[in-house]
Design a protein around this motif. Structure first.
Motif, short mmCIF file in Angstrom:
data_model
loop_
_atom_site.label_atom_id
_atom_site.label_comp_id
_atom_site.label_asym_id
_atom_site.label_seq_id
_atom_site.Cartn_x
_atom_site.Cartn_y
_atom_site.Cartn_z
N LEU A 36 2.23 5.24 -1.82
CA LEU A 36 1.18 4.45 -1.34
C LEU A 36 1.07 3.15 -1.56
O LEU A 36 1.38 2.63 -3.03
CB LEU A 36 -0.17 5.26 -1.61
CG LEU A 36 -0.21 6.71 -1.53
CD1 LEU A 36 -1.42 7.44 -1.78
CD2 LEU A 36 0.04 6.90 0.14
N THR A 37 0.56 2.14 -0.81
CA THR A 37 0.19 0.88 -1.20
C THR A 37 -1.15 0.80 -2.06
O THR A 37 -1.69 1.98 -2.24
CB THR A 37 -0.13 -0.13 -0.02
OG1 THR A 37 -1.18 0.26 0.84
CG2 THR A 37 1.19 0.05 1.00
N SER A 38 -1.29 -0.30 -2.52
CA SER A 38 -2.66 -0.59 -3.33
C SER A 38 -3.78 -0.17 -2.29
O SER A 38 -4.85 0.18 -2.90
CB SER A 38 -2.77 -1.95 -3.85
OG SER A 38 -2.53 -2.87 -2.94
N TYR A 39 -3.63 -0.07 -1.13
CA TYR A 39 -4.90 -0.01 -0.27
C TYR A 39 -4.96 1.52 0.00
O TYR A 39 -5.84 1.80 0.88
CB TYR A 39 -4.97 -0.85 1.14
CG TYR A 39 -5.12 -2.34 0.73
CD1 TYR A 39 -6.24 -2.96 0.26
CD2 TYR A 39 -4.09 -3.23 0.63
CE1 TYR A 39 -6.12 -4.10 -0.08
CE2 TYR A 39 -3.77 -4.45 0.50
CZ TYR A 39 -5.30 -5.07 -0.16
OH TYR A 39 -5.35 -6.13 -0.33
N GLY A 40 -3.76 2.21 -0.27
CA GLY A 40 -3.93 3.59 0.08
C GLY A 40 -3.18 3.95 1.47
O GLY A 40 -3.15 5.08 1.87
N ARG A 41 -2.70 2.87 1.72
CA ARG A 41 -1.84 3.23 3.06
C ARG A 41 -0.39 3.57 2.73
O ARG A 41 0.22 3.30 1.77
CB ARG A 41 -1.59 1.73 3.80
CG ARG A 41 -0.94 2.10 5.35
CD ARG A 41 -0.38 0.62 5.98
NE ARG A 41 0.75 0.55 5.95
CZ ARG A 41 1.66 -0.54 5.40
NH1 ARG A 41 0.92 -1.39 5.08
NH2 ARG A 41 2.69 -0.48 5.39
N GLU A 42 0.15 4.72 3.55
CA GLU A 42 1.31 5.36 3.32
C GLU A 42 2.74 4.70 3.57
O GLU A 42 2.77 4.25 4.72
CB GLU A 42 1.53 6.67 3.77
CG GLU A 42 2.78 7.59 3.58
CD GLU A 42 2.55 8.98 4.27
OE1 GLU A 42 3.27 9.17 5.17
OE2 GLU A 42 1.76 9.80 3.83
N ILE A 43 3.47 4.18 2.46
CA ILE A 43 4.69 3.87 2.76
C ILE A 43 5.66 4.80 3.28
O ILE A 43 6.27 4.47 4.21
CB ILE A 43 5.15 3.28 1.60
CG1 ILE A 43 4.10 2.03 0.89
CG2 ILE A 43 6.70 2.56 1.57
CD1 ILE A 43 4.13 1.40 -0.45
N ASP A 44 5.78 5.85 2.51
CA ASP A 44 6.93 6.91 2.89
C ASP A 44 6.08 8.15 1.99
O ASP A 44 5.60 8.08 1.09
CB ASP A 44 8.08 6.46 2.42
CG ASP A 44 9.41 7.21 3.21
OD1 ASP A 44 8.77 8.13 4.02
OD2 ASP A 44 10.28 6.80 3.20
N SER A 45 6.55 9.43 2.57
CA SER A 45 6.41 10.53 1.77
C SER A 45 7.51 11.71 2.47
O SER A 45 8.06 11.41 3.59
CB SER A 45 5.03 11.21 2.31
OG SER A 45 4.92 11.42 3.57
#
Length: 105
Positions: A36-45
């Protein structure tokens, strides 16, 4: 509700030549690894069973390499912690993946 198996904040997440975030999160929960980014947006999972991870020979002790969905990420953990155990979060991350069924590279 199951507990989080591993969580680290302040993680530098790079897709080799490109830095995606300097203060991201790595979470292993419910059999999935999420970046996750520092804002909580998912980069990958991805499911833990489909993740391969290891320690790169070219990086410091606090770094790990993970491959999710065919993309390689370099994770640098503990960069804000200037204590004697700089490899602690990366080591715990790899141990958590190993015990959850992830592949080690």
């Amino acid at each position: 509700m199951p507990e989080t198996e591993f969580s680290a904040t302040g993680v530098r997440i790079e897709r080799w030549a490109r830095s995606l975030t300097r203060a991201g999160q790595v979470i292993v929960k419910d059999g999935r690894l999420a970046l996750l980014t520092s804002y909580g947006r998912e980069i990958d999972s991805a499911p833990v069973g489909a993740v391969s991870a290891g320690r790169p020979w070219f990086a410091g002790a606090g770094a790990a390499v993970a491959r999710l969905n065919g993309t390689r990420y370099r994770l640098t953990m503990g960069q804000r912690n200037h204590g004697p155990d700089m490899a602690g979060p990366a080591h715990r991350f790899l141990e958590t993946l190993r015990s959850a069924g992830g592949r080690m590279i």
